[in-house]
Design a protein around this motif. Structure first.
Motif, short mmCIF file in Angstrom:
data_model
loop_
_atom_site.label_atom_id
_atom_site.label_comp_id
_atom_site.label_asym_id
_atom_site.label_seq_id
_atom_site.Cartn_x
_atom_site.Cartn_y
_atom_site.Cartn_z
N LYS A 2 -2.07 -1.18 -4.32
CA LYS A 2 -2.64 -2.33 -3.64
C LYS A 2 -2.76 -2.06 -2.15
N GLU A 3 -3.71 -2.74 -1.52
CA GLU A 3 -3.81 -2.67 -0.07
C GLU A 3 -2.65 -3.45 0.54
N PRO A 4 -2.02 -2.92 1.60
CA PRO A 4 -0.91 -3.64 2.22
C PRO A 4 -1.43 -4.85 3.00
N ILE A 6 -0.40 -5.65 5.93
CA ILE A 6 -0.60 -5.12 7.28
C ILE A 6 -1.37 -3.81 7.14
N LYS A 7 -2.55 -3.75 7.75
CA LYS A 7 -3.37 -2.55 7.65
C LYS A 7 -2.72 -1.44 8.48
N LEU A 8 -2.57 -0.28 7.88
CA LEU A 8 -1.97 0.86 8.56
C LEU A 8 -3.03 1.54 9.43
N LYS A 13 -0.25 7.74 6.72
CA LYS A 13 -0.57 7.85 5.30
C LYS A 13 0.64 7.42 4.49
N ASP A 100 3.39 -5.95 -1.87
CA ASP A 100 2.24 -5.86 -0.97
C ASP A 100 1.77 -4.43 -0.73
N ILE A 101 2.41 -3.46 -1.37
CA ILE A 101 1.94 -2.07 -1.19
C ILE A 101 1.75 -1.43 -2.55
#
Length: 101
Positions: A2-4, A6-8, A13, A100-101
């Motif tokens: 999944k997309e977190p 909070i965008k990294l 990575k 969330d990740i």
């Protein structure tokens, strides 16, 4: 994966190794100079530095973490890795598992 929430930044990575309800294990790769935001989450967290070194802020207290060392981050604590002159590779263990990740 999944997309977190909070965008990294592109200099970070993430490789999810284990994603279970009880725990999550993640391998992180962070390029030197990266400045990720301080953040909080309810999960207990343990980080183990595989290579490199960095300063980690936990509730405003900064601890230097070098290769072979680990650090505990209590659930709910504001924390984050501070910009480092070195690339870092480390494991992050969360309990309970992150959704969330």
């Amino acid at each position: 994966m999944k997309e977190p929430f909070i965008k990294l930044p592109p200099t970070v990575k993430r490789e999810v190794l284990v994603a279970e309800k009880a725990c999550t294990l993640v391998k992180m790769f962070v390029k030197a100079g990266t400045n990720p935001p301080l953040h909080t989450h309810p999960h207990e967290q343990i980080d183990y530095m595989i290579s490199g070194a960095a300063d980690v802020s936990i509730e405003g207290v900064v601890t230097h973490v070098k290769q072979g060392a680990s650090i505990h981050i209590p659930g709910g604590a504001e924390h984050g890795f501070l910009p480092s002159a070195e690339d870092q590779e480390f494991l992050e263990f969360f309990t309970p598992g992150r959704e969330d990740i």
